[in-house]
Design a protein around this motif. Sequence first.
Motif, mmCIF file in Angstrom:
data_model
loop_
_atom_site.group_PDB
_atom_site.id
_atom_site.type_symbol
_atom_site.label_atom_id
_atom_site.label_comp_id
_atom_site.label_asym_id
_atom_site.label_seq_id
_atom_site.Cartn_x
_atom_site.Cartn_y
_atom_site.Cartn_z
ATOM 1 N N GLU A 233 3.405 -13.734 -23.375
ATOM 2 C CA GLU A 233 4.690 -13.556 -24.263
ATOM 3 C C GLU A 233 5.919 -14.264 -23.555
ATOM 4 N N TYR A 234 5.972 -14.274 -22.448
ATOM 5 C CA TYR A 234 7.169 -14.898 -21.587
ATOM 6 C C TYR A 234 7.147 -16.572 -21.696
ATOM 7 N N LEU A 235 5.766 -16.946 -21.649
ATOM 8 C CA LEU A 235 5.678 -18.470 -21.807
ATOM 9 C C LEU A 235 5.680 -18.861 -23.314
ATOM 10 N N GLU A 236 5.616 -18.022 -24.197
ATOM 11 C CA GLU A 236 5.736 -18.429 -25.530
ATOM 12 C C GLU A 236 7.282 -18.270 -26.097
ATOM 13 N N LYS A 237 7.728 -17.249 -25.582
ATOM 14 C CA LYS A 237 9.144 -16.812 -26.108
ATOM 15 C C LYS A 237 10.261 -16.947 -25.289
ATOM 16 N N GLY A 238 9.840 -17.351 -23.931
ATOM 17 C CA GLY A 238 10.974 -17.376 -22.883
ATOM 18 C C GLY A 238 11.209 -15.889 -22.504
ATOM 19 N N ILE A 239 12.271 -16.055 -21.450
ATOM 20 C CA ILE A 239 12.703 -14.700 -21.026
ATOM 21 C C ILE A 239 14.296 -14.629 -21.382
ATOM 22 N N ALA A 240 14.788 -13.262 -21.157
ATOM 23 C CA ALA A 240 16.164 -13.168 -21.315
ATOM 24 C C ALA A 240 16.781 -12.824 -20.179
ATOM 25 N N ALA A 241 18.182 -13.021 -19.975
ATOM 26 C CA ALA A 241 18.685 -12.915 -18.477
ATOM 27 C C ALA A 241 19.967 -12.490 -18.728
ATOM 28 N N ILE A 242 20.647 -12.138 -17.538
ATOM 29 C CA ILE A 242 22.050 -11.529 -17.533
ATOM 30 C C ILE A 242 22.611 -12.408 -16.560
ATOM 31 N N THR A 243 23.962 -12.578 -16.469
ATOM 32 C CA THR A 243 24.499 -13.435 -15.057
ATOM 33 C C THR A 243 25.201 -12.199 -14.343
ATOM 34 N N VAL A 244 25.110 -12.405 -13.028
ATOM 35 C CA VAL A 244 25.747 -11.317 -12.075
ATOM 36 C C VAL A 244 26.508 -12.194 -10.982
ATOM 37 N N THR A 245 27.700 -11.422 -10.664
ATOM 38 C CA THR A 245 28.314 -12.231 -9.534
ATOM 39 C C THR A 245 27.457 -12.319 -8.238
ATOM 40 N N ASP A 246 27.646 -13.462 -7.666
ATOM 41 C CA ASP A 246 27.055 -13.829 -6.506
ATOM 42 C C ASP A 246 27.550 -13.212 -5.229
ATOM 43 N N ILE A 247 26.963 -11.951 -4.870
ATOM 44 C CA ILE A 247 27.637 -11.331 -3.742
ATOM 45 C C ILE A 247 26.986 -11.751 -2.483
ATOM 46 N N ARG A 248 25.937 -12.667 -2.507
ATOM 47 C CA ARG A 248 25.023 -12.837 -1.145
ATOM 48 C C ARG A 248 25.942 -13.490 -0.159
ATOM 49 N N TRP A 249 25.332 -13.318 1.173
ATOM 50 C CA TRP A 249 26.049 -14.065 2.126
ATOM 51 C C TRP A 249 25.991 -15.644 2.036
ATOM 52 N N LEU B 286 17.334 -9.177 1.014
ATOM 53 C CA LEU B 286 17.361 -9.495 -0.223
ATOM 54 C C LEU B 286 18.052 -8.549 -1.047
ATOM 55 N N LEU B 287 18.674 -7.505 -0.557
ATOM 56 C CA LEU B 287 19.162 -6.536 -1.277
ATOM 57 C C LEU B 287 20.059 -6.883 -2.520
ATOM 58 N N PRO B 288 21.153 -7.869 -2.623
ATOM 59 C CA PRO B 288 21.730 -8.171 -3.758
ATOM 60 C C PRO B 288 20.765 -8.719 -4.694
ATOM 61 N N ASN B 289 19.506 -9.437 -4.353
ATOM 62 C CA ASN B 289 18.587 -10.019 -5.339
ATOM 63 C C ASN B 289 17.980 -8.758 -5.732
ATOM 64 N N VAL B 290 17.569 -7.748 -5.218
ATOM 65 C CA VAL B 290 16.894 -6.524 -5.805
ATOM 66 C C VAL B 290 17.783 -5.972 -6.366
ATOM 67 N N LEU B 291 19.060 -5.623 -6.304
ATOM 68 C CA LEU B 291 20.100 -4.903 -7.053
ATOM 69 C C LEU B 291 20.238 -5.746 -8.464
ATOM 70 N N ALA B 292 20.327 -6.897 -8.419
ATOM 71 C CA ALA B 292 20.575 -7.806 -9.456
ATOM 72 C C ALA B 292 19.258 -7.840 -10.428
ATOM 73 N N GLU C 107 33.525 -18.228 -8.618
ATOM 74 C CA GLU C 107 34.695 -19.334 -9.500
ATOM 75 C C GLU C 107 33.841 -19.380 -10.527
ATOM 76 N N GLY C 108 32.484 -19.069 -10.836
ATOM 77 C CA GLY C 108 31.687 -19.526 -12.136
ATOM 78 C C GLY C 108 30.865 -20.611 -11.908
ATOM 79 N N ILE C 109 30.562 -21.043 -10.663
ATOM 80 C CA ILE C 109 29.394 -21.863 -10.699
ATOM 81 C C ILE C 109 28.090 -21.356 -10.562
ATOM 82 N N VAL C 110 26.970 -21.830 -11.468
ATOM 83 C CA VAL C 110 25.780 -21.353 -11.493
ATOM 84 C C VAL C 110 24.919 -21.542 -10.282
#
Length: 282
Positions: free
Chosen positions: A124-140, A150-156, A174-177
């Motif tokens: 399903e994901y290969l055929e339709k792709g996935i959906a995502a949200i953006t989150v502010t990068d609070i990592r070190w 990996l706690l910020p990754n786990v929470l995100a 600052e908005g950088i992906v």
Amino acid sequence: MPELAYLNGKIMPIEEARVPIEDRGYQFADAVYEYFASYKGKLFAVKEHLDRLEKSLRALEFPPISRELLRDAVLGTFQQAGIDRAGVYLQISRGVAPRNHAFPNGAKPQIVITVRQVPDTSREYLEKGIAAITVTDIRWGRCDIKTVQLLPNVLAKQQALSAGVQDAIFVSPEGIVREGTSSNLFIAIGGRLKTHPLTPHILPGITRAVLLDICRKINVHVEEVFFDNNTMLAAEEVFITGTVTEVLSVCRIDGRTIGAGKPGPMAARLRKELEACAGAHL
Ligand code: PDD
């Protein structure tokens, strides 16, 4: 075939492996890791993973650990498990010592490996792709070191699942992906690709590096440049890359449709090339 663990030289069923409670990985996340995957019974890009592991170990000032020992441990445990499509997790902590922030004197790094069957990405994901949200990068500031912190990754990731989507994309204040919770990210515009350059803000993914090589060979132009959230949302394609994930299209971000709203030709082509490349390692 059995799912196995390796613990400081001994191979055993995973349920039997025990780490002492004063392991510094457990108390301080003072540990590094690698995650390898196999295709048809052969581990992919072992050299590249060991190179990155050595960099992580050096960055955290661990005592030197023999590369041969690590290689033999990974390959030996993998071979004994005999799982064709395996995920091999290797974690090395600074050691076991009474809790104290300073590096302990004479502690011996603890080496843990698990070998498990990994599910392929769902059709399903290969055929339709996935959906995502953006989150502010609070990592070190050292996301280039592959530590178990990996706690910020786990929470995100959990925030994404709670929002009913599959993953989250880190965007700087600052908005950088930057990248996904366990993947790097590319965008395609007009047949060309952009991905975040190698800086301490992202992990230097092995899949990312293999894909850059592939792109050079097949004449797909890739720019390693910063780009912002609006550029990503306006791209024709967005896809994430990683071990096991390989190449996976992201077709909705924060409720906005990306490009045609389905996996595009660039992701499909690169996924195929990557699979051929993994096959060539067999
Ligand atoms: N993660 N970025 C992050 C933050 C990651 O955690 C990963 C991989 C990647 C992609 O790296 P590679 O292509 O070398 O797998 C990028 C692994 C798979 C994990 O944490 O399980």
